[in-house]
Design an enzyme around this catalytic site. Structure first.
Site, PDB file in Angstrom:
ATOM      1  CD1 TRP A 298      -3.339  -0.529   0.613  1.00 24.91           C
ATOM      2  CD2 TRP A 298      -2.187  -2.285   1.352  1.00 24.91           C
ATOM      3  NE1 TRP A 298      -4.167  -1.623   0.591  1.00 24.91           N
ATOM      4  CE2 TRP A 298      -3.494  -2.711   1.036  1.00 24.91           C
ATOM      5  CE3 TRP A 298      -1.280  -3.228   1.833  1.00 24.91           C
ATOM      6  CZ2 TRP A 298      -3.922  -4.032   1.188  1.00 24.91           C
ATOM      7  CZ3 TRP A 298      -1.701  -4.544   1.980  1.00 24.91           C
ATOM      8  CH2 TRP A 298      -3.003  -4.935   1.660  1.00 24.91           C
ATOM      9  CB  CYS A 333      -8.919  -4.336  -0.556  1.00 23.65           C
ATOM     10  SG  CYS A 333      -9.665  -2.962  -1.454  1.00 23.65           S
ATOM     11  CG  HIS A 392     -11.845  -3.212   2.806  1.00 21.70           C
ATOM     12  ND1 HIS A 392     -10.705  -3.619   2.149  1.00 21.70           N
ATOM     13  CD2 HIS A 392     -12.131  -4.186   3.702  1.00 21.70           C
ATOM     14  CE1 HIS A 392     -10.321  -4.798   2.637  1.00 21.70           C
ATOM     15  NE2 HIS A 392     -11.173  -5.161   3.571  1.00 21.70           N
ATOM     16  CG  ASP A 415     -11.319  -8.716   4.077  1.00 16.54           C
ATOM     17  OD1 ASP A 415     -10.568  -8.829   3.084  1.00 16.54           O
ATOM     18  OD2 ASP A 415     -11.560  -7.623   4.631  1.00 16.54           O
ATOM     19  CE1 TYR A 579     -32.466 -28.732   4.973  1.00 19.56           C
ATOM     20  CE2 TYR A 579     -33.153 -27.484   3.058  1.00 19.56           C
ATOM     21  CZ  TYR A 579     -32.367 -28.462   3.627  1.00 19.56           C
ATOM     22  OH  TYR A 579     -31.490 -29.165   2.868  1.00 19.56           O
TER      23      TYR A 579
END
Length: 747
Positions: A298, A333, A392, A415, A579
């Site tokens: 990043w 991400c 994100h 994630d 169910y």
């Protein structure tokens, strides 16, 4: 036919000679076998398992012998067509679990069931064991039971037989090896190892018994079979979108996805469970702490790698990882989410990629993002650890959650982006989206973290010179402003914010937040007061038993044990669920205020009318109710939930005439329509192994309250205790069954 009582399993438990040459896996004192956590590894299976000394004249060629096995594995052939696996670029047989498939065995002579004995063996991994589901012997029988391993002969011609094989709806997902074993008086003869007969078994969203069953064909086409998707990014005021190629059917991608589970060392016996698979995959998709698929970056420097924004899809990333076994650089991400989506869809787990705008990364999971200001009112970067992401991306996978209370199946947030550790590793999920919405964050896995991502308050505070902390501003609406995903069968952006949270600022939303706090999400109150549970008022509710098509009531009771007068804001949410506990939709919302007199109990009825639920009712007519109340004077929260099922009318089966083998008899099926509407396009089915072949009859219409009668003549073949089973199916009513045990006499 039962298995010959032999030392059939001896080769399973002893490491073979090739094992011994390799370094022996370390054994610990608690298990007799090393862990079986690689789909790629194999054991050697003996082609002749002798029962003892073999007499001199023994010639295996005197016995039944397999000449060839046909797998019908071409994309245009029956198996891949029926199993929705014709798109996989893979020459081997690929089927989905819990659904029959066909193979043909050619012998050296016609098969004689009276004297010949053979069975199939499916094996996976290096240490196959029957109790782990890694060694599966299959006898040929007369009938296939839904969702259980079995085989039956459906066609015989010359030296060939065609088998229909049913796999278990809970079996391991992966690549199995197939052997045919033939019994002789002196030992078992097996076919040799032939990789052309390897069979991949995947999850089956088309099969009701599978944990990933999804009831809508359009959704299955989107969430399992669509190999292209859209990533929404940008920010809330300027939403951007891009396409992403999932490529789950491309060459070698299925093997690459199975390799990820080997890499994560997920025990093979756990690979039938989508919860476990999602949990380990969310860790192995990122490279933190396990050398997983993608290295995140990043910081805007992507030396020696590919910038995250350059990828157009998952295929290159997965294939590079599969061949190099080293993390692929770099991802952010949406790259983690794109690859995760490929993995899930490839294995047959319905999945979608979602985007949360203004996403909180709450470092200490206290449900507030703390921004510390300095004397000038600027954010103090040294003290401020929490962050808000413009957007994100994560994934949702569809499955039942038998490990949680009813109502929390359905979409689960998972994630693969490494943000915080969970149980010591960078992973997140699966967390029930329904539990997050209602604030029931006590349920595993990582629900508090996801709850915080969409619900945190932003708190701005500064410290006075004397050390006192002053809160300047609390913004309760900034986080989780908009949550979106790609539409089913279109490229539209669909908002799903309401699946994660109630309307911002609504009574229910604050209630869900307070429920989450009650369940132990740390929320620093401004006075740092500890949370005190409500002691002096108790709440419970009862749901009236009712037959499908009628109105019923939910009674909520309060008991005020104190001497104080209270008022409470109460909220009831009624949901229609599968169910399996997976929510389909909310059909009833009702909030009301109640007055609670001191030392008194009071009851309040909420009427549920049939018109509110009938149009959305699912197969099994199950409901799930959440009731939450806040005592206005103390701010304390009371919460309760219950599942309930409506009574579905059943079919009645009767017989007429003598029940004797080889003699004609009648079976009569009756059904009375209980609804206030007529049933259209109704299909009735009746079967009884040994009594009659499956019969089907269509009825255009059954008017309200009228009774249908269907008479079938049949000639039972086999004496003994038999069972007749009937079912009725139409859009408005499903899971209508009837059965009758009957004794067929010998002639």
């Amino acid at each position: 036919m039962s298995f010959p009582n032999t030392k059939l399993m001896s080769w399973m438990s002893e490491p073979t000679s090739t094992d011994k040459e390799k370094k022996k896996p370390p054994l610990n004192g608690r298990r007799a076998l090393p862990s079986n956590n690689s789909n790629a590894e194999e054991n050697e299976v003996p082609e002749m398992d002798a029962f003892g000394l073999i007499p001199r004249g023994f010639n295996p060629k005197d016995y039944l012998r397999v000449v060839d096995i046909r797998m019908f594995k071409e994309p245009y052939e029956i198996n891949k067509q029926q199993h929705h696996t014709d798109k996989y670029y893979n020459p081997k047989l690929i089927v989905r679990r819990g659904q029959p498939f066909q193979i043909q065995i050619d012998f050296n002579r016609p098969y004689k069931p009276e004297t010949d004995q053979f069975w199939l063996e499916y094996l996976i991994g290096r240490y196959p064991q029957p109790n782990k589901g890694t060694y599966i012997p299959i006898l040929v029988g007369d009938v296939l039971k839904p969702g259980e391993w079995g085989a039956k002969i459906i066609h015989k011609e010359n030296n060939s037989i065609r088998l229909s094989i049913m796999s278990s709806a809970t079996c391991i997902v992966g690549k199995f090896r197939l052997y045919v074993a033939i019994w002789t008086p002196f030992g078992i003869i097996r076919t040799h190892r032939n990789s052309a007969t390897d069979t991949y078994i995947l999850f089956n969203p088309w099969c009701q018994q599978d944990a990933v069953y999804l009831d809508d064909e359009k959704e299955r086409e989107e969430y399992v079979l669509n190999d292209v998707g859209i990533v929404f990014h940008g920010d809330i005021d300027e939403i951007k979108l891009r396409s992403w190629s999932y490529g789950q059917f491309e060459e070698n991608i299925l093997d690459a996805c199975l390799f990820l589970m080997d890499k994560a060392e997920l025990e093979l016996s756990g690979r039938g469970n989508p919860i476990k698979i999602c949990r380990v995959a969310s860790a192995v998709i990122n490279s933190r702490d396990d050398n997983g698929v993608i290295a995140g970056s990043w910081d805007n420097t992507y030396t020696y790698g590919v910038a995250p924004s350059a990828w157009t899809g998952s295929v290159d990333i997965l294939l590079e990882y599969y061949s190099s076994k080293q993390p692929v650089r770099y991802g952010q991400c949406w790259v983690f989410a794109g690859v995760f989506n490929t993995f899930l869809r490839c294995l047959g787990i319905p999945a979608r990629l979602i985007t949360n705008y203004s996403s909180a990364h709450d470092n200490n999971a206290n449900l507030q993002l703390d921004f510390f200001l300095d004397d000038e009112g600027q954010v103090d970067a040294k003290l401020t650890k929490d962050s808000i992401w413009n957007y994100h991306c994560w994934n949702e996978a569809w499955m039942t959650r038998p490990d949680l209370p009813v109502g929390f199946g359905g979409w689960q947030a998972v994630d693969g982006t490494p943000q915080e550790t969970s149980d010591g590793m960078y992973r997140c999920g699966p967390a029930s989206v329904q539990a997050i919405k209602h604030g029931h964050v006590c349920f595993q896995f990582d629900a508090p973290f996801v709850f915080a991502e969409v619900n945190s308050d932003v708190v701005y505070s500064r410290r006075e010179k004397n050390g006192a902390q002053i809160i300047e501003k609390i913004d309760t609406t900034h986080i989780g402003k908009l949550i979106v995903t790609k539409g089913v069968g279109s490229d539209e952006m669909v908002e799903i914010t309401e699946e994660y949270k109630f309307q911002e600022g609504s009574e229910e939303e604050r209630l869900a937040l307070e429920t989450a706090v009650m369940y132990g999400v740390k929320k620093q109150s401004t006075q740092d007061a500890m949370y005190q549970p409500q002691k002096d008022v108790e709440m419970d509710f009862q749901v009236q038993k009712a037959v499908l098509g009628s109105d019923f009531k939910v009674t909520i009771t309060f008991r005020n044990k104190s001497r104080n007068f209270y008022t409470a804001t109460t909220y009831l949410s009624g949901n229609i669920v599968f169910y399996t506990g997976v929510t389909k939709n909310e059909f009833k919302k009702h909030s009301f205020s109640v007055k609670l007199e001191p030392l008194m109990s009071s009851a309040f009825d909420v009427i549920i009318t049939s018109s509110e639920y009938l149009s959305d009712l699912l197969d099994q007519a199950s409901f799930h109710f959440f009731v939450t109340a806040r005592i206005n004077e103390t701010g304390k929260i009371l919460a309760a939930q219950k599942a309930t099922v409506l009574e579905i009318p059943s079919l009645r089966i009767k017989t007429q005439g003598e029940m004797v083998a080889d003699k004609e008899m009648s079976v009569i099926v009756e059904f009375t329509n209980p609804l206030k509407q007529s049933l259209e396009d109704v299909t009735l089915r009746l079967e009884g192994p040994g009594v009659l072949k499956t019969m089907k009859k269509e009825f255009r219409q059954i008017p309200a309250n009228s009774t249908l009668i269907w008479e079938v003549k049949c000639i039972p073949k086999r004496p003994g205790l038999r069972k007749l089973i009937a079912s009725l199916n139409c859009d408005a009513l499903r899971h209508v069954y009837g059965e009758l045990s009957i004794q067929i006499q010998k002639p």
